[in-house]
Design an enzyme around this catalytic site. Structure first.
Site, mmCIF file in Angstrom:
data_model
loop_
_atom_site.group_PDB
_atom_site.id
_atom_site.type_symbol
_atom_site.label_atom_id
_atom_site.label_comp_id
_atom_site.label_asym_id
_atom_site.label_seq_id
_atom_site.Cartn_x
_atom_site.Cartn_y
_atom_site.Cartn_z
ATOM 1 N N HIS A 9 58.068 86.277 23.040
ATOM 2 C CA HIS A 9 58.252 85.022 23.292
ATOM 3 C C HIS A 9 59.541 84.430 23.556
ATOM 4 C CE1 HIS A 9 54.075 83.920 21.425
ATOM 5 N NE2 HIS A 9 54.140 85.018 22.388
ATOM 6 N N ASP A 26 55.009 91.094 26.324
ATOM 7 C CA ASP A 26 53.731 90.313 26.046
ATOM 8 C C ASP A 26 53.429 89.326 27.568
ATOM 9 O OD1 ASP A 26 51.908 88.797 24.657
ATOM 10 O OD2 ASP A 26 53.510 87.450 23.582
ATOM 11 N N HIS A 56 46.266 89.954 28.214
ATOM 12 C CA HIS A 56 46.195 88.774 28.568
ATOM 13 C C HIS A 56 47.156 88.638 29.995
ATOM 14 C CE1 HIS A 56 49.670 87.267 26.621
ATOM 15 N NE2 HIS A 56 49.302 87.791 25.422
ATOM 16 N N GLU A 72 45.700 83.396 27.187
ATOM 17 C CA GLU A 72 45.800 83.840 25.893
ATOM 18 C C GLU A 72 46.592 82.706 24.923
ATOM 19 O OE1 GLU A 72 47.020 85.706 22.058
ATOM 20 O OE2 GLU A 72 48.045 85.315 23.942
ATOM 21 N N GLU A 73 47.936 82.695 25.571
ATOM 22 C CA GLU A 73 49.009 82.245 24.740
ATOM 23 C C GLU A 73 48.774 80.418 24.423
ATOM 24 O OE1 GLU A 73 51.251 83.836 23.383
ATOM 25 O OE2 GLU A 73 51.612 85.387 25.023
ATOM 26 N N ASP A 112 47.728 94.026 23.282
ATOM 27 C CA ASP A 112 48.762 93.041 22.926
ATOM 28 C C ASP A 112 49.563 92.857 21.876
ATOM 29 O OD1 ASP A 112 49.608 90.479 23.647
ATOM 30 O OD2 ASP A 112 48.164 89.433 22.805
HETATM 31 ZN ZN ZN Z 1 50.385 88.375 23.726
#
Ligand code: ZN
Length: 480
Positions: free
Chosen positions: A435, A303, A291, A337-338, A365
């Protein structure tokens, strides 16, 4: 029908060389008799002339922040297009879709107040993605702590009017950190919802990390229709320990929460797509994806910048080895995606008439760490095929194929029976960076990143060469 925004590009020298070779040798690009030799060639090529990290560096330079709806994500789409052209992929294009547009705003404050309303200390927090704002002056309330679901269930009237502090740590004894994440992440996903159902006024969620540090880790949360929407923040694990300690003293603890986040109307975005066109069965497709969006903290190097660079690199490596796959290998950088999966759904819908001919979908991912193998939802027959295909990857320790999910984006293809596979890197450090502001380029090892791309290329190549496609899943048949 798709709108093809960009025409194909066949620019890379390796690709031209490959095409020239094809003209003189009818079977050029076919697999050598021994797949082990081909896999070794792919891995050696990757280690001799790696490109994934340089590609990731260009992404982070061009688009450090890539939240859905942001100008950064638009810049990232252009990066994806340029990188695919650089890698010599064909049919490079953006396939448009709309994505949610949420912004966190400038103010994020969680302050401990004394009885006179003065600030005693502030905590490191990050609004959860999708959270509503507090009133501009902030929301002041007493806080109550829960350490697991059962404590939540017994709160009763004590929750009314309070900020609910969800403080269940990720289980440090779990061998696989994703398992620990899976058991704890309900607090982030539905903490605000559960707080609202009990008459609470906001949710404070311990960060989803195995580390004790002062970085808040954001992530998606959800509301439900008919339930009040409460503001929600992630609190660093150091902050969570301090707050818990304060509560343990027994006296009421008052906090002020201030957030400015807002949700705007949906914004235009796109998936980035490019292909190595199959030499014999071009209509049969292997998707390899990641993503392109990322949370707006850190630069999303692991990520999922890593996955994007690896997906493109996997295709480039195959071409760089002078191979042309039997079936088409399609690289897809999914948007959103998130916080929505809008890109994944748009891909599924735009390609509905060819999903029957998707023979595999592979996603990266889980960070760009050293590859250990793959997880898959494939049925037992396909699982055993994949295990055999991964055997030559034992030389780099990436031959472990086990049941599990493929990835959030390709997950939408499951009902069509497409066998799904996820790259499985070592999981021990992923939640150190996940994140949060620590997800930077410095946390990525160029060599580990490249080995992941090589493992993906090796699997893709072998699946594309098979005389028969992998056995598909029936809807209820997957191993997970
Ligand atoms: Zn991810």
């Amino acid at each position: 029908m798709l709108r093809w925004i960009a025409a194909c590009a066949l620019a890379a020298p390796c690709w031209l060389a490959l095409q020239a070779a094809q003209e003189t040798k009818p079977d050029a690009g076919a697999a050598p008799a021994n797949p082990r030799e081909t896999v070794d060639r792919i891995v050696s090529t990757a280690l001799r002339s790696p490109q994934a990290f340089a590609s990731l560096e260009r992404l982070v330079a061009a688009a450090p922040l890539r939240l859905s709806g942001s100008p950064g994500l638009q810049a990232a789409l252009e990066w994806g297009r340029a990188e695919m052209e650089r890698a010599g992929l064909a049919n490079v294009r953006l396939e448009p879709c709309e994505v949610p547009h949420w912004e966190r705003g400038d103010v994020e404050e969680l302050a401990l107040l004394d009885s006179g309303g003065e600030v005693l200390e502030r905590f490191a927090v990050s609004a959860l993605g999708g959270s509503v704002a507090t009133p501009p002056e902030g929301l002041e309330a007493e806080v109550i702590e829960v350490r697991d679901r059962s404590e939540l269930e017994t709160l009763g009237e004590r929750a009314r009017g309070k900020l609910i502090f969800f403080n269940q740590p990720m289980d440090p004894t779990a061998r696989d950190t994703f398992e620990a994440y899976g058991r704890a992440v309900w607090q982030r996903s539905v903490g605000a919802l559960e707080a609202a159902r009990r008459g609470g006024v906001g949710a404070i969620v311990r960060s989803m990390t195995t580390r004790l540090d002062d970085f808040p880790h954001t992530g998606a949360m959800r509301y439900e229709e008919g339930v009040a929407q409460l503001p929600a923040v992630a609190l660093s694990t150091v902050g969570a320990a301090r707050l818990s300690e304060r509560l343990a003293r027994g006296a009421p603890v008052r906090l002020r929460l201030r957030l400015e986040c807002r949700t705007l109307s949906d914004a235009p975005s796109a998936n980035v797509v490019g292909e190595l066109v199959g030499r014999e069965l071009p209509d049969e497709i292997l998707v390899v994806g990641a993503h392109i969006d990322a949370w707006d903290v850190g630069v999303g190097a692991h990520d999922d910048g890593a996955g994007c660079a690896q997906a493109i690199e996997a295709a480039r490596l195959i071409a760089a080895c002078g191979l042309r796959p039997r079936r088409t290998i399609r690289v897809v950088l999914f948007t959103n995606e998130e916080n929505g999966l809008a890109g994944a759904r748009a891909y599924r819908d735009a390609h509905a008439d060819e999903l029957e001919r998707h023979v595999l979908a592979l996603e990266s991912d889980r960070g760009g760490f050293v590859p250990r193998g793959f997880t898959t939802d494939a049925n037992p027959t396909a699982l055993s095929v994949l295990r055999t295909l991964a055997e030559p990857l034992a030389s780099i320790g990436a031959d472990n194929v086990k049941p599990g999910g493929g990835g959030a984006d390709i997950g939408v293809l499951a009902p069509s029976g497409v066998p799904l596979v996820g790259l499985l890197p070592d999981s021990q450090r992923y939640f150190d960076v996940h994140h949060c502001a620590r997800d930077t380029l410095e946390q990525v090892s160029p060599r580990e990143l490249e080995l992941g791309a090589a493992a993906m290329a090796a699997l893709l190549w072998q699946v594309s060469e098979r005389s028969e496609p992998l056995p598909r899943n029936r809807p209820s048949e997957g191993s997970r």
